[in-house]
Scaffold this motif. Structure first.
Motif, short mmCIF file in Angstrom:
data_model
loop_
_atom_site.label_atom_id
_atom_site.label_comp_id
_atom_site.label_asym_id
_atom_site.label_seq_id
_atom_site.Cartn_x
_atom_site.Cartn_y
_atom_site.Cartn_z
N ASN A 1 0.80 -1.23 0.00
CA ASN A 1 0.00 0.00 0.00
C ASN A 1 0.83 1.28 0.00
O ASN A 1 0.28 2.38 0.14
N ASP A 2 2.14 1.16 -0.19
CA ASP A 2 3.00 2.35 -0.16
C ASP A 2 2.59 3.43 -1.17
O ASP A 2 2.61 4.62 -0.82
N PRO A 3 2.24 3.08 -2.42
CA PRO A 3 1.89 4.15 -3.37
C PRO A 3 0.77 5.05 -2.87
O PRO A 3 0.84 6.28 -3.01
N GLN A 4 -0.26 4.44 -2.25
CA GLN A 4 -1.36 5.25 -1.71
C GLN A 4 -0.88 6.06 -0.51
O GLN A 4 -1.15 7.25 -0.40
N MET A 5 -0.17 5.38 0.38
CA MET A 5 0.24 6.03 1.63
C MET A 5 1.18 7.21 1.35
O MET A 5 1.19 8.19 2.07
N ASP A 6 1.96 7.10 0.27
CA ASP A 6 2.96 8.13 -0.02
C ASP A 6 2.39 9.31 -0.83
O ASP A 6 3.08 10.30 -1.04
N SER A 7 1.14 9.20 -1.25
CA SER A 7 0.61 10.30 -2.08
C SER A 7 -0.74 10.84 -1.60
O SER A 7 -1.19 11.88 -2.07
N CYS A 8 -1.38 10.15 -0.66
CA CYS A 8 -2.74 10.56 -0.26
C CYS A 8 -2.73 11.85 0.57
O CYS A 8 -1.71 12.26 1.11
N ALA A 9 -3.91 12.46 0.67
CA ALA A 9 -4.06 13.64 1.53
C ALA A 9 -4.28 13.22 2.98
O ALA A 9 -3.88 13.92 3.90
N ALA A 10 -4.93 12.07 3.17
CA ALA A 10 -5.24 11.62 4.53
C ALA A 10 -5.62 10.15 4.52
O ALA A 10 -5.92 9.57 3.47
N VAL A 11 -5.61 9.55 5.70
CA VAL A 11 -6.14 8.21 5.89
C VAL A 11 -7.18 8.28 7.00
O VAL A 11 -6.92 8.83 8.07
N VAL A 12 -8.35 7.74 6.69
CA VAL A 12 -9.40 7.67 7.71
C VAL A 12 -9.47 6.23 8.21
O VAL A 12 -9.82 5.32 7.46
N GLN A 13 -9.06 6.02 9.45
CA GLN A 13 -9.13 4.67 10.01
C GLN A 13 -10.49 4.52 10.68
O GLN A 13 -10.81 5.26 11.61
N VAL A 14 -11.27 3.57 10.17
CA VAL A 14 -12.62 3.36 10.71
C VAL A 14 -12.57 2.31 11.81
O VAL A 14 -12.03 1.23 11.61
N PHE A 15 -13.11 2.65 12.96
CA PHE A 15 -13.17 1.71 14.09
C PHE A 15 -14.63 1.38 14.43
O PHE A 15 -15.50 2.26 14.37
N ALA A 16 -14.84 0.12 14.81
CA ALA A 16 -16.15 -0.32 15.30
C ALA A 16 -16.13 -0.32 16.82
O ALA A 16 -15.27 -0.95 17.44
#
Lengths: 213, 213
Positions: free
Chosen positions: A71-86
């Motif tokens: 997942n490095d390509p996404q992680m290295d270019s995204c604006a943010a990561v939304v981690q969804v928790f239950a």
């Protein structure tokens, strides 16, 4: 900037893994997107979702640590990561929430008694597993709505699972037994080209539904 | 007839429990709706969803048997019930599916090797529980998309869980260990009035998200 074309938003969504690094998402817009996300339904309206937003180089780096290198390509270019928790314990507010709906005049006393009698015991007597499933299911409904709302705002996403789940809650200072990671949603402005875009096929629709007999 | 206004479709969705009994949904339209539903994402594109559609008085009666009486108003007026099942063994087609994506030219040989090496073992060595979660999560993404697609087609829905899950797969002649019920989605033409409509409130958005530090 908002894309209100339902068909385009929904049918042209696909997982984007290459983003425009220069594009950041204002925190006020995240607020809007979450407001538009949480109209999604949830089991008994328990809303057992919690979203942790990593939108700085430092916090994105923390998330990257538990991601697979895939997942490095996404992680290295995204604006943010939304981690969804239950939130497995969302049901603990069951009585309070539904009593409030009665007091507001949204439901009758009869309906209140019925929901307390019918559904609350299934949570209180349920297993940890059954409460987890219920919450994960509701969070996934909200996650889908978030991905579409993101496109309505002109962004694209990629939902990610398949990482080591044991360390994630702690990364965000959350109690691991209560907060289960559902998925991470990478978000940003697409920079995908025909060449970089991953294409996937689906089974023919006829093979996934059946008219009961 | 199609409502292509994204904001209206998504933000005005709510659970409808009273339908116009005279409205049936053509099976050809179900096919369209499922085609538009399965563009939803799924873990490793495994698409472990299976939809059983009860759209006759006889099959709806079968579903009603395992529903709580709480749901009688919906069951007695809807056009159909879509019972969503999670295929826990969807991952058994992992190698075949991704090899096909490579053969079609959708992914490179390197990508194929990477996905087979990275993700396939997590399913093959995973527990029944972890495979179930993965599939339930993907099915819930599709369920949300289905509910929105239904509104795009002019229908409304109500997702239902909280029934006795043990008998459901058998009702549809499915293998219960392989096919887990995710939720039932009642669908039809809304006949809801201000008076019959159940109103629910949500927690303030600020309480469900947090910017990681």
């Amino acid at each position: 900037m908002r894309n209100n074309d339902f068909n385009d938003v929904v049918q042209n969504r696909h997982s984007v893994r290459h983003f425009d690094k220069s594009v950041k998402i204002p925190r006020s817009e995240f607020k809007e997107m979450f407001e538009e996300t949480i109209t999604a339904p949830s089991g008994c309206n328990l809303q057992g979702w919690h979203f942790e937003v990593a939108d700085t180089p430092e916090t994105i780096a923390k998330v990257k640590k538990y991601m697979l290198r895939f997942n490095d390509p996404q992680m290295d270019s995204c604006a943010a990561v939304v981690q969804v928790f239950a939130d497995v314990y969302a049901y603990k507010k069951y009585r309070e929430n539904w009593t409030k709906e009665y007091e507001t005049g949204n439901i009758t006393k009869e309906k209140l008694d019925e929901v307390l009698r019918t559904f609350l015991p299934s949570y209180e007597n349920g297993t940890y597993y059954s409460c987890a499933i219920d919450s994960i299911r509701s969070c996934s409904l909200a996650a889908m709505q978030f991905m579409l709302v993101a496109r309505n705002h002109g962004y694209d996403t990629n939902p990610i699972a398949g990482y080591d789940e044991s360390k994630i809650a702690r990364t965000f200072n959350l109690e691991p037994k209560r907060y289960l990671p559902v998925m991470a949603i990478v978000i940003g402005k697409s920079n995908e080209t025909e060449e970089t875009r991953a294409k996937t096929t689906r089974y023919p629709a006829e093979s996934v539904y059946h008219f009961a007999e």
